[in-house]
Motif scaffolding. Structure first.
Motif, mmCIF file in Angstrom:
data_model
loop_
_atom_site.group_PDB
_atom_site.id
_atom_site.type_symbol
_atom_site.label_atom_id
_atom_site.label_comp_id
_atom_site.label_asym_id
_atom_site.label_seq_id
_atom_site.Cartn_x
_atom_site.Cartn_y
_atom_site.Cartn_z
ATOM 1 N N LEU A 142 -6.953 10.232 46.347
ATOM 2 C CA LEU A 142 -7.256 10.431 47.765
ATOM 3 C C LEU A 142 -8.628 11.057 47.970
ATOM 4 C CD1 LEU A 142 -3.808 11.580 49.216
ATOM 5 C CD2 LEU A 142 -4.943 9.377 49.485
ATOM 6 N N LYS A 143 -8.995 11.985 47.118
ATOM 7 C CA LYS A 143 -10.325 12.589 47.220
ATOM 8 C C LYS A 143 -11.396 11.534 46.964
ATOM 9 C CE LYS A 143 -12.990 16.624 45.752
ATOM 10 N NZ LYS A 143 -12.943 17.878 44.938
ATOM 11 N N GLN A 144 -11.173 10.683 45.980
ATOM 12 C CA GLN A 144 -12.115 9.608 45.692
ATOM 13 C C GLN A 144 -12.211 8.639 46.863
ATOM 14 O OE1 GLN A 144 -10.102 8.616 41.896
ATOM 15 N NE2 GLN A 144 -12.126 8.706 40.948
ATOM 16 N N ALA A 145 -11.055 8.283 47.434
ATOM 17 C CA ALA A 145 -11.046 7.332 48.547
ATOM 18 C C ALA A 145 -11.787 7.882 49.757
ATOM 19 C CB ALA A 145 -9.606 6.980 48.917
ATOM 20 N N ILE A 146 -11.568 9.156 50.063
ATOM 21 C CA ILE A 146 -12.227 9.768 51.224
ATOM 22 C C ILE A 146 -13.733 9.867 50.995
ATOM 23 C CG2 ILE A 146 -12.446 11.919 52.533
ATOM 24 C CD1 ILE A 146 -9.378 12.254 52.098
ATOM 25 N N ARG A 147 -14.129 10.258 49.807
ATOM 26 C CA ARG A 147 -15.565 10.358 49.512
ATOM 27 C C ARG A 147 -16.233 8.982 49.528
ATOM 28 N NH1 ARG A 147 -16.601 15.114 44.987
ATOM 29 N NH2 ARG A 147 -16.126 16.840 46.390
ATOM 30 N N ARG A 148 -15.550 7.977 49.021
ATOM 31 C CA ARG A 148 -16.107 6.618 49.060
ATOM 32 C C ARG A 148 -16.268 6.143 50.503
ATOM 33 N NH1 ARG A 148 -15.629 2.606 45.397
ATOM 34 N NH2 ARG A 148 -14.173 1.430 46.688
ATOM 35 N N LEU A 149 -15.301 6.489 51.332
ATOM 36 C CA LEU A 149 -15.368 6.086 52.737
ATOM 37 C C LEU A 149 -16.479 6.824 53.467
ATOM 38 C CD1 LEU A 149 -14.209 4.654 55.246
ATOM 39 C CD2 LEU A 149 -12.555 6.526 55.447
ATOM 40 N N LYS A 150 -16.548 8.134 53.312
ATOM 41 C CA LYS A 150 -17.482 8.947 54.092
ATOM 42 C C LYS A 150 -18.921 8.856 53.598
ATOM 43 C CE LYS A 150 -16.103 13.124 55.326
ATOM 44 N NZ LYS A 150 -15.455 14.467 55.310
ATOM 45 N N TYR A 151 -19.088 8.846 52.296
ATOM 46 C CA TYR A 151 -20.445 8.973 51.760
ATOM 47 C C TYR A 151 -21.001 7.689 51.143
ATOM 48 C CZ TYR A 151 -19.004 13.789 52.372
ATOM 49 O OH TYR A 151 -18.528 14.957 52.914
ATOM 50 N N GLU A 152 -20.104 6.771 50.765
ATOM 51 C CA GLU A 152 -20.562 5.496 50.215
ATOM 52 C C GLU A 152 -20.319 4.336 51.180
ATOM 53 O OE1 GLU A 152 -19.091 4.824 46.242
ATOM 54 O OE2 GLU A 152 -19.116 6.970 45.791
#
Length: 243
Positions: free
Chosen positions: A89-99
Motif C-alpha cells: 500500500l505504501k508503494q502504491a500510494i507513492r507511485r500514485l502521488k509522486y510517479e
C-alpha cells in the motif's frame, strides 16, 4: 449505473490504458506481473485483513482504543483503512502521488469498497467526499489522489461524489511533524464550498493516508461546521500505533 454510462466509463478506461499502458504490478510495479497484482502484494493484503486496529481511528495496533483516541476527541465517528501504511500500500500510494501511476486506482477503489462492506457504520453514509489537496499540488500532479480514490469508491457504492471541501490555505508538507505540529499546520486550512447541500448529511470522507489523523480531523471539523450530521473516515492506508 445506466448502460450508456457504463460503456463510457469502460471505453474511457480502455483509452487511458492504450495511451498509458500499465507498468507492472498495479501496486508495487513488479514488471513480472503486467497489469495485475503480484503474489507478494496479494499476500500483504491478505495479512492486512487480519490485523487488529483501533476501533476509533483505525490505526493498526492491539485492537483496543489507542491512547490518542482516549485522550483526544475525534470529530469523525470512526475511520478504517485497507491496511497499514507499509509494503504494497505504501508503494502504491507513492507511485500514485509522486510517479503519477494511475493505472492501479480502480483496484485501490475496490479495496476501499471491500472495507466498507466490513464496517456496518458505513451503511449510514449518503455521500462520498474526498479530502482535497491544494490547487498548487493538484496542478503539479495533474490530479488529486484522494478524489481519484473517492470517485472510484462512489461509483462502486452507487453514492454521489460531492466536492464539498476546498483547501483554503496552502500548508507545508506534514512529513516529519509531530501530532501537535500537524494540527497547527492544518488548523483552518479546509473550508466548505459555496452552497453545498450539507444539511444533516452523513458523509463518507476519503483520503489516502491516516498518520496522526490531523488531516482527517481538520476536514471533518469543516464538514461538521458546515452542517453535516456525521463524518465517517475511510483511508487506503493507516499508520501503526507505537506505544
Amino acid at each position: 449505473m445506466s448502460g450508456s454510462k457504463f460503456w463510457l466509463k469502460f471505453l474511457g478506461r480502455g483509452l487511458v490504458d492504450l495511451l498509458f499502458p500499465p507498468g507492472g504490478c498495479l501496486l508495487c510495479g513488479n514488471r513480472e506481473k503486467e497489469g495485475v497484482v503480484c503474489r507478494d502484494c496479494l499476500s500483504f493484503l491478505e495479512t492486512a485483513r487480519t490485523l487488529p486496529f483501533c476501533p476509533v481511528c483505525g490505526r493498526f495496533g492491539e485492537g483496543e482504543i489507542c491512547l490518542d483516541c482516549r485522550i483526544y476527541s475525534r470529530p469523525f465517528t470512526l475511520c478504517r483503512a485497507a491496511g497499514p501504511y507499509e509494503g504494497a500500500l505504501k508503494q502504491a500510494i507513492r507511485r500514485l502521488k509522486y510517479e503519477r501511476k494511475r493505472e492501479g486506482v480502480e483496484y485501490l477503489g475496490g479495496l476501499l469498497a471491500e472495507v466498507v462492506t466490513r464496517e456496518p457504520a458505513y451503511q449510514r453514509a449518503r455521500v462520498v467526499v474526498p479530502v482535497p489537496t491544494s490547487p498548487e499540488r493538484r496542478r503539479q500532479r495533474g490530479f488529486d489522489q484522494a478524489e481519484l480514490l473517492a470517485r472510484e469508491l462512489a461509483w462502486r457504492l452507487g453514492l454521489p461524489l460531492c466536492r464539498w471541501l476546498k483547501k483554503e490555505i496552502p500548508t507545508p508538507p506534514q512529513t516529519g511533524l509531530g501530532r501537535g505540529e500537524r494540527l497547527l499546520n492544518l488548523r483552518g486550512s479546509f473550508g466548505v464550498c459555496q452552497n453545498p447541500k450539507l444539511g444533516g448529511a452523513v458523509v463518507l470522507l476519503v483520503d489516502d493516508v491516516f498518520t496522526t489523523g490531523s488531516t482527517l480531523t481538520a476536514a471533518a471539523e469543516a464538514l461538521l461546521a458546515g452542517g453535516a450530521a456525521e463524518v465517517l473516515g475511510l483511508v487506503l492506508a493507516a499508520a501503526r500505533i507505537f506505544t
